[in-house]
Design an enzyme around this catalytic site. Sequence first.
Site, PDB file in Angstrom:
ATOM      1  N   ASN A 127      26.490  -1.671 114.938  1.00  0.00           N
ATOM      2  CA  ASN A 127      25.479  -2.242 115.824  1.00  0.00           C
ATOM      3  C   ASN A 127      26.083  -3.047 116.974  1.00  0.00           C
ATOM      4  O   ASN A 127      27.120  -3.695 116.818  1.00  0.00           O
ATOM      5  CB  ASN A 127      24.530  -3.136 115.025  1.00  0.00           C
ATOM      6  CG  ASN A 127      23.620  -2.347 114.107  1.00  0.00           C
ATOM      7  OD1 ASN A 127      23.297  -1.201 114.385  1.00  0.00           O
ATOM      8  ND2 ASN A 127      23.205  -2.958 113.005  1.00  0.00           N
ATOM      9  N   HIS A 128      25.413  -3.023 118.098  1.00  0.00           N
ATOM     10  CA  HIS A 128      25.763  -3.826 119.272  1.00  0.00           C
ATOM     11  C   HIS A 128      24.533  -4.622 119.701  1.00  0.00           C
ATOM     12  O   HIS A 128      23.412  -4.348 119.262  1.00  0.00           O
ATOM     13  CB  HIS A 128      26.199  -2.912 120.430  1.00  0.00           C
ATOM     14  CG  HIS A 128      27.502  -2.221 120.191  1.00  0.00           C
ATOM     15  ND1 HIS A 128      28.639  -2.505 120.915  1.00  0.00           N
ATOM     16  CD2 HIS A 128      27.865  -1.258 119.301  1.00  0.00           C
ATOM     17  CE1 HIS A 128      29.636  -1.742 120.499  1.00  0.00           C
ATOM     18  NE2 HIS A 128      29.189  -0.972 119.516  1.00  0.00           N
ATOM     19  N   LEU A 129      24.742  -5.587 120.559  1.00  0.00           N
ATOM     20  CA  LEU A 129      23.615  -6.321 121.131  1.00  0.00           C
ATOM     21  C   LEU A 129      22.816  -5.388 122.036  1.00  0.00           C
ATOM     22  O   LEU A 129      23.382  -4.713 122.897  1.00  0.00           O
ATOM     23  CB  LEU A 129      24.118  -7.520 121.937  1.00  0.00           C
ATOM     24  CG  LEU A 129      24.893  -8.597 121.164  1.00  0.00           C
ATOM     25  CD1 LEU A 129      25.451  -9.636 122.130  1.00  0.00           C
ATOM     26  CD2 LEU A 129      24.005  -9.267 120.128  1.00  0.00           C
TER      27      LEU A 129
END
Length: 213
Positions: free
Chosen positions: A82-84
């Site tokens: 996951n990333h922002l």
Amino acid sequence: MTAPDPNAAFPLAGYNRLCFLKNVVHHPQISVGDYTYYDDFETVENFLRQVRYLFDFTGDCLRIGKFCMIASGVEFIMNGANHLTGAVSAYPFAVFGHDWQGAMAGKAYPTKGDTVIGNDVWLGYRAAIMPGITIGDGAIVGAYSVVTRDVPPYSVVGGNPAQLLRPRFEAATVQRLLALRWWDWPTAKITRYAGLLTGDVHTFLNEAESSVD
């Protein structure tokens, strides 16, 4: 009456591309139930390579129940991927250190929790399971499917993204199966019922529900 040894790594004599997975995969963030098998066209060592982005600092786990069937190429995408998404940039600046190392101060990457595969679940060839997904008991995931949302018990899903194709049984039958939880029976009892477990669902339920053992 005898049953296969759940503690055998390779239950089929002379064949080492199918394993009872719990005896092959040893990772603190992965748990696997008895008799769940993984079949790989090359080597069962590929399984851990197919659990992607599983990092100790994310804290999420992959939990797989009993009597599951996992085909070659199945991938589990974990929360470390996951990333922002609500920020200006999704780029993981802090990962690369130097004067970027403080870029995540006071922030956290998104997480969707553990990935949970129920009991008696069939994951078809090269299916991909996204982070935080729960797949219910008795479900079937078609080959090449990408599972982006939870899968109800005893349902068949397929496609990208995976969609409900059909329930395996009517709702009342599903509730009876979930109440029985046959996968938690003693192995000797499962062995006695093996022929019924591979037959008509109503015949099995009527026999199992009327049994006193």
